[in-house]
Design a protein around this motif. Structure first.
Motif, PDB file in Angstrom:
ATOM      1  N   SER A 832      67.471  62.441   8.989  1.00 32.63           N
ATOM      2  CA  SER A 832      66.073  62.386   9.118  1.00 32.63           C
ATOM      3  C   SER A 832      65.576  61.048   9.764  1.00 32.63           C
ATOM      4  N   THR A 833      66.468  60.340  10.028  1.00 36.32           N
ATOM      5  CA  THR A 833      65.989  59.045  10.559  1.00 36.32           C
ATOM      6  C   THR A 833      65.392  57.883   9.526  1.00 36.32           C
ATOM      7  N   CYS A 834      65.778  58.192   8.403  1.00 35.54           N
ATOM      8  CA  CYS A 834      65.436  57.112   7.225  1.00 35.54           C
ATOM      9  C   CYS A 834      65.868  55.870   7.653  1.00 35.54           C
ATOM     10  N   ASP A 835      65.176  54.835   7.187  1.00 33.64           N
ATOM     11  CA  ASP A 835      65.665  53.605   7.523  1.00 33.64           C
ATOM     12  C   ASP A 835      66.782  52.770   6.662  1.00 33.64           C
ATOM     13  N   GLU A 836      66.243  53.118   5.396  1.00 33.12           N
ATOM     14  CA  GLU A 836      67.246  52.476   4.548  1.00 33.12           C
ATOM     15  C   GLU A 836      67.470  53.347   2.984  1.00 33.12           C
ATOM     16  N   ALA A 837      68.401  53.067   2.212  1.00 35.97           N
ATOM     17  CA  ALA A 837      68.670  53.883   0.985  1.00 35.97           C
ATOM     18  C   ALA A 837      69.190  52.896  -0.073  1.00 35.97           C
ATOM     19  N   GLN A 838      69.196  52.968  -1.167  1.00 35.59           N
ATOM     20  CA  GLN A 838      69.563  52.747  -2.373  1.00 35.59           C
ATOM     21  C   GLN A 838      69.943  53.701  -3.487  1.00 35.59           C
ATOM     22  N   GLY A 839      71.041  53.451  -4.186  1.00 39.33           N
ATOM     23  CA  GLY A 839      71.272  54.495  -5.203  1.00 39.33           C
ATOM     24  C   GLY A 839      72.617  54.171  -5.751  1.00 39.33           C
ATOM     25  N   TYR A 840      72.996  55.008  -6.717  1.00 38.39           N
ATOM     26  CA  TYR A 840      74.275  54.976  -7.152  1.00 38.39           C
ATOM     27  C   TYR A 840      75.565  55.013  -6.231  1.00 38.39           C
ATOM     28  N   LEU A 841      75.253  55.817  -5.155  1.00 39.58           N
ATOM     29  CA  LEU A 841      76.382  56.103  -4.098  1.00 39.58           C
ATOM     30  C   LEU A 841      76.769  54.921  -3.501  1.00 39.58           C
ATOM     31  N   PHE A 842      75.803  53.645  -3.539  1.00 40.48           N
ATOM     32  CA  PHE A 842      76.342  52.417  -2.830  1.00 40.48           C
ATOM     33  C   PHE A 842      76.677  51.358  -4.102  1.00 40.48           C
ATOM     34  N   ALA A 843      75.529  51.513  -5.055  1.00 43.20           N
ATOM     35  CA  ALA A 843      75.971  50.284  -6.018  1.00 43.20           C
ATOM     36  C   ALA A 843      75.054  50.465  -7.174  1.00 43.20           C
ATOM     37  N   LYS A 844      75.243  50.347  -8.257  1.00 40.33           N
ATOM     38  CA  LYS A 844      74.593  50.440  -9.541  1.00 40.33           C
ATOM     39  C   LYS A 844      73.672  48.971  -9.700  1.00 40.33           C
ATOM     40  N   PRO A 845      72.551  48.773 -10.374  1.00 40.72           N
ATOM     41  CA  PRO A 845      72.047  47.473 -10.595  1.00 40.72           C
ATOM     42  C   PRO A 845      73.047  46.694 -11.211  1.00 40.72           C
ATOM     43  N   MET A 846      73.165  45.209 -10.750  1.00 38.62           N
ATOM     44  CA  MET A 846      74.391  44.244 -11.164  1.00 38.62           C
ATOM     45  C   MET A 846      73.704  42.817 -11.380  1.00 38.62           C
ATOM     46  N   PRO A 847      74.275  42.183 -12.305  1.00 35.07           N
ATOM     47  CA  PRO A 847      73.907  40.843 -12.394  1.00 35.07           C
ATOM     48  C   PRO A 847      74.034  40.195 -11.244  1.00 35.07           C
ATOM     49  N   LEU A 848      73.419  38.812 -11.028  1.00 39.21           N
ATOM     50  CA  LEU A 848      73.693  37.932  -9.773  1.00 39.21           C
ATOM     51  C   LEU A 848      74.996  37.682  -9.376  1.00 39.21           C
ATOM     52  N   ASP A 849      75.688  37.222 -10.266  1.00 36.65           N
ATOM     53  CA  ASP A 849      77.195  36.857 -10.078  1.00 36.65           C
ATOM     54  C   ASP A 849      77.905  37.823  -9.382  1.00 36.65           C
ATOM     55  N   LYS A 850      77.769  39.236  -9.817  1.00 34.68           N
ATOM     56  CA  LYS A 850      78.385  40.076  -9.241  1.00 34.68           C
ATOM     57  C   LYS A 850      78.041  40.775  -8.008  1.00 34.68           C
ATOM     58  N   LEU A 851      76.653  40.621  -7.908  1.00 34.13           N
ATOM     59  CA  LEU A 851      75.975  40.866  -6.545  1.00 34.13           C
ATOM     60  C   LEU A 851      76.552  40.093  -5.529  1.00 34.13           C
ATOM     61  N   GLY A 852      76.856  38.679  -5.371  1.00 38.93           N
ATOM     62  CA  GLY A 852      77.404  38.291  -4.415  1.00 38.93           C
ATOM     63  C   GLY A 852      78.714  38.381  -4.028  1.00 38.93           C
ATOM     64  N   ASP A 853      79.613  38.767  -4.884  1.00 39.38           N
ATOM     65  CA  ASP A 853      80.801  39.559  -4.513  1.00 39.38           C
ATOM     66  C   ASP A 853      80.555  40.722  -3.827  1.00 39.38           C
ATOM     67  N   TYR A 854      79.775  41.665  -4.472  1.00 35.87           N
ATOM     68  CA  TYR A 854      79.574  42.921  -3.953  1.00 35.87           C
ATOM     69  C   TYR A 854      79.179  42.761  -2.406  1.00 35.87           C
ATOM     70  N   LEU A 855      78.276  41.925  -1.957  1.00 36.60           N
ATOM     71  CA  LEU A 855      77.585  41.710  -0.730  1.00 36.60           C
ATOM     72  C   LEU A 855      78.934  41.158   0.259  1.00 36.60           C
ATOM     73  N   ILE A 856      79.599  40.326  -0.125  1.00 38.04           N
ATOM     74  CA  ILE A 856      80.584  39.665   0.634  1.00 38.04           C
ATOM     75  C   ILE A 856      81.599  40.560   0.916  1.00 38.04           C
ATOM     76  N   ASP A 857      82.172  41.439  -0.062  1.00 36.43           N
ATOM     77  CA  ASP A 857      83.109  42.615  -0.017  1.00 36.43           C
ATOM     78  C   ASP A 857      82.342  43.733   0.932  1.00 36.43           C
ATOM     79  N   ARG A 858      81.178  44.054   0.737  1.00 38.23           N
ATOM     80  CA  ARG A 858      80.542  45.031   1.666  1.00 38.23           C
ATOM     81  C   ARG A 858      80.496  44.612   3.007  1.00 38.23           C
ATOM     82  N   ARG A 859      80.467  43.479   3.422  1.00 32.47           N
ATOM     83  CA  ARG A 859      80.170  43.071   4.632  1.00 32.47           C
ATOM     84  C   ARG A 859      81.686  42.975   5.459  1.00 32.47           C
ATOM     85  N   ALA A 860      82.525  42.417   4.622  1.00 35.47           N
ATOM     86  CA  ALA A 860      83.866  42.319   4.991  1.00 35.47           C
ATOM     87  C   ALA A 860      84.387  43.695   5.373  1.00 35.47           C
ATOM     88  N   SER A 861      84.262  44.892   4.635  1.00 34.56           N
ATOM     89  CA  SER A 861      84.799  45.988   4.935  1.00 34.56           C
ATOM     90  C   SER A 861      84.147  46.772   6.058  1.00 34.56           C
TER      91      SER A 861
END
Length: 861
Positions: A832-861
């Motif tokens: 449907s050409t939607c631009d962005e998405a968020q939800g449990y398929l990608f990640a649940k809400p997380m504290p700041l320290d875990k968010l940094g690790d998640y972003l680094i791992d996501r970009r690396a993969s």
């Protein structure tokens, strides 16, 4: 002839009653450092404050009273309850007034205000201080207390009658011609030591001058007064800037000492202050003379009668009546003061005849006290009315002291009477003002609380009492649209209707605002309650003309019955209030009876609200972040800040539980500001750590949208964190925008001028419509999860999402899908050409320290 408007009439009434109105408008809560005060009417005749800061406003309160006044203001702002207090007000650099204040706060989404009624009670308190000091000193003197203890009462009275702005002391002139302190407990010890035993004939101070001349002496400015040349530095060292000295004269004119009042400011005593000090000096003369007489009596018995005559003559100078009776409280010898005051002859007052001058309503209680005095010989005090010679009754405060001979046998009763009529009249006016609503004339909350238990005790056997709380529906809209004058006229009409509709003997009171309470006796229990409630509801709903405008009032009613197993006396109003809010939540214009289930739910909500008020100070809030994924490259491009409450006993509390409470109580603005500042700092720190810029999405409550401080808070948060404005995205709800479209347009334009991005959250759950979005400068539309279908085979759902996405794109808006939980939903969004998405398929809400690790791992993969 045209009638004056209600405001003019109210102002005239206040002036006629010797009252002043303080109306203070606040632009924010008491804790806001930039809160300002607009005083609509001046606080005192000589104290026009104008428009100033709250700190400057409190500076007009005496320094010793500021904390107490600020505490009362904070209480009424946070609770809305009415407060009553007395405080001292600085009228100018050298003058202080004591005022009695009754006030309350006005809760309003766009207006916070304090409303006070004050009355200058300086003269009343001064008269009370003098009368109490004289009476207490005389009582102690008659009881044989040490002279110093008696004089302490007089200096305290001198300080109290000047609103505690002076320090008082008493010096005695001894036979060697030197002045010595006999009471100086309020003065510094080294200052007392420096002046003690001064030569009254040569040492230069105000006291020595008044002793030499036998007249009052005033040093307006010790720093420049030549009579203080020797002791000036010591006085100024302790902040003593002025001194007022009044000689203590015996009834024959002999100077026995002086009363000295030291002021911290350069000032002279007012006429009334000097008059009060003179009365205290007369009383001091009385007790000093009596002390001399008692000591002389041990040496020369014959001098006792002469000293007693001097004593009575000085008492007469204090405007008190002195009397004496036999141990049986019978008058056995002439009482000149009593006979002159009452007009009774000695024969008329003889024995118990003096009781005939006492008001008939006060006699039974006084006669019971007299009967007790015949056998129990202890100090007694009483207040009662006495008929003057002109036939008028005066309120008198009397004290009686038993006098014993050298063998311990009861000899006589001796005492005095002080006229307290003026004080009683002031107390009566203040009590009526304190217990009745000035607008409607109905009893207020204070009266209701004082008399509710008494009313409950008059329930006939086998009957019940109903407590009903009535709240007018949409009354706030009346004030907002028509003005408070219109609302006041409406309240007066409703109060009149309730009085007329209630049976005789039942009570209606106004709690404040648009809330009324009815206390009614029910002959038939619940059936009577329903009939009466229906009658009152019909009376309220009759259309009325208010200042030329037709209005159709309605109300919500909450009722509880007593006696009832689920309700105690102390809970009656609380339970009626709970039931009223149930009726209000059900749509209004109706009634509800209280049930135990309502109380449990209300207590749980109240407990949570109390904890929520302290959660920020206890640092119990935390932020979690849920990533937003760009569907073009599967890379995180932003995060949404989500608040969590880590309750100390309940654990993590769902925002669905505490956010509505925060919005209802106004706490959401403080909480929202904290989220905004904390999230900006977190994301800026995260950017520095991982080297990648992210868009920060923060939710804004509809209540925050009404705050004029929102734009400035956003700017401060961005500036404090160093976050670029285009990286902040504020999520707004559709319902919040349409409550006031004009205000919403202006607010969004102001936010857009800052440079932040604007998003519509949960699109499609409120007042959805693409055409409606064209009215606002929206950058992002967030589709609610209800748009998404559980499987990729739902072609109708896919077509709908695609159509909405294309229309948003045509308006220049990006589209974000929320609540994506599985791969089928993701495939729908990709097609449907939607631009962005968020939800449990990608990640649940997380504290700041875990968010940094998640972003680094996501970009690396």
């Amino acid at each position: 002839m045209a009638q004056p408007d209600l405001q003019s009439r109210l102002a005239f009434t206040l002036r006629s009653a010797g009252l002043l109105e303080w109306y203070v408008e606040l632009d924010d809560s008491l804790s806001d450092g930039q809160a300002t005060v607009a005083v609509v009417t001046h606080a005192l005749d000589a104290c026009a404050l104008g428009s100033t800061s709250l700190t400057e406003f409190l500076e007009h309160i005496h320094p010793d009273d500021r904390d107490s006044v600020a505490e009362h203001v904070a209480i009424t702002l946070s609770t809305g309850d009415e407060v009553r207090f007395e405080c001292r007000v600085l009228v100018d650099e050298s003058s202080v007034q004591m005022v009695s204040v009754t006030g309350r706060s006005t809760a309003h989404p766009e207006l916070r205000a304090l409303h006070f009624i004050s009355q200058d009670v300086t003269d009343c308190r001064r008269s009370e201080a003098i009368a109490e000091g004289q009476m207490r000193a005389l009582e102690l003197a008659v009881a044989g207390a040490p002279l110093t203890e008696v004089l302490v009462e007089l200096t305290r009275s001198a300080q109290k009658q000047s609103a505690r702005t002076v320090s008082a002391a008493i010096m005695r002139l001894d036979e060697d011609g030197r002045l010595r302190f006999v009471e100086a407990s309020s003065l510094p010890s080294d200052f007392v030591a420096a002046l003690n035993a001064m030569d009254a004939g040569s040492d230069g101070t105000t006291c020595s001058v008044s002793v030499r001349t036998g007249k009052p002496s005033v040093a307006l400015d010790i720093g420049g007064d030549p009579s203080w040349a020797r002791h000036r530095d010591k006085a100024l060292e302790h902040g003593l800037r002025a001194c007022w000295s009044t000689p203590i004269l015996s009834h024959s004119g002999e100077v026995m000492g002086a009363i000295a009042c030291y002021s911290s400011v350069c000032a002279a005593p007012s006429f009334l202050e000097q008059q009060g000090i003179t009365l205290l000096a007369n009383t001091a003369a009385l007790v000093v003379q009596r002390d001399r007489a008692n000591r002389a009596r041990l040496e020369v018995e014959q001098k006792m009668a002469a000293n007693e005559r001097r004593f009575k003559g000085l008492v007469k100078a204090t405007n008190s009546l002195v009397w004496s009776t036999s141990p049986l409280v019978d008058i056995v010898e002439s009482q000149p003061d009593w006979n002159e005051f009452t007009g009774q002859t000695f024969e008329q007052s003889r024995g118990k005849g003096w009781l005939e001058a006492v008001h008939p309503e006060d006699r039974p209680e006084l006669e019971a006290l007299v009967e007790e005095m015949r056998s129990v010989f202890a100090n007694r005090r009483a207040e009662y009315r006495v008929r003057q010679a002109d036939g008028q009754y005066r309120h008198m405060s009397g004290h009686a002291v038993p006098i014993f001979d050298d063998h311990g046998n009861m000899k006589e009763w001796s005492g005095g009477l002080t006229d307290i009529t003026d004080r009683k009249q002031v107390e009566h006016r203040l009590h009526h003002m304190a217990t009745h609503d000035p607008l409607t004339g109905l009893p207020n909350r204070i009266y209701l609380n004082e008399h509710l238990r008494e009313l409950v005790n008059f329930i006939p056997e086998n009957q019940q009492l109903m407590i009903m709380l009535i709240d007018l529906d949409r009354f706030k809209e009346v004030n907002d649209s028509m003005g408070h004058g219109y609302g006041d006229v409406l309240l007066v009409q409703i109060a009149h209707r309730l009085r007329e509709a209630l049976p005789s003997g039942d009570l209606v009171a106004r709690l404040g605002g648009d809330e009324f309470v009815v206390v009614a006796h029910l002959p038939d229990g619940a059936r009577s309650a329903e009939r009466l409630a229906s009658d009152l509801l019909r009376a309220i709903q009759v259309p009325c003309d208010v200042l030329g405008t037709r209005y159709y009032p309605s109300a919500s009613m909450g009722m509880c019955l007593y006696p009832d197993p689920d309700t105690s006396i102390d809970e009656l109003l609380q339970h009626a209030d709970i039931a009223m809010y149930r009726a209000k939540y059900a749509g209004g214009t109706g009634m509800r009876f209280f049930s135990a289930e309502m109380s449990i739910e209300s207590k749980n909500r109240m407990a949570l609200e109390l904890d929520l008020r302290e959660a920020l100070e206890r640092d119990e809030f935390v932020l979690h972040y849920q990533p937003r994924i760009c569907l073009d490259d599967d890379i995180p491009c932003g995060v949404e800040a989500l608040i969590r409450w880590n309750h100390p006993t309940k654990g993590l509390v769902s925002p669905a539980e505490f956010i509505p409470i925060a919005e209802a109580t106004g706490l959401i603005c403080k909480i929202g500001n904290w989220v905004l500042h904390q999230a900006c700092q977190d994301i800026q720190q995260l950017t520095a750590r991982i080297g990648t810029e992210l868009t920060l999405s923060v939710n804004v409550s509809p209540v925050q949208l009404k705050s004029p401080m929102l734009c400035s808070e956003v700017s401060r948060a961005l500036q404090a964190a160093g976050l670029d404005t285009h990286r902040l995205e504020l999520e707004l709800t559709e319902s919040g925008l349409i409550e006031d479209t004009d205000t919403s347009h202006q607010l969004l334009r102001s936010l857009g001028a800052i440079g932040v991005r604007l998003a519509i959250d949960d699109f499609g759950t409120g007042y959805a419509g693409i055409a409606y979005l064209r009215q606002y400068p929206i950058d992002v539309v967030k589709l609610d999860r209800t748009f998404l279908c559980p499987t990729a085979k739902s072609d109708n759902c896919l077509d709908f999402i695609k159509a909405v996405t294309e229309m948003c794109h045509s308006l220049g808006m990006r589209v974000v899908a929320e609540g994506v939980e599985d791969a089928d939903m993701l495939r729908q969004l990709m097609r449907s050409t939607c631009d962005e998405a968020q939800g449990y398929l990608f990640a649940k809400p997380m504290p700041l320290d875990k968010l940094g690790d998640y972003l680094i791992d996501r970009r690396a993969s």
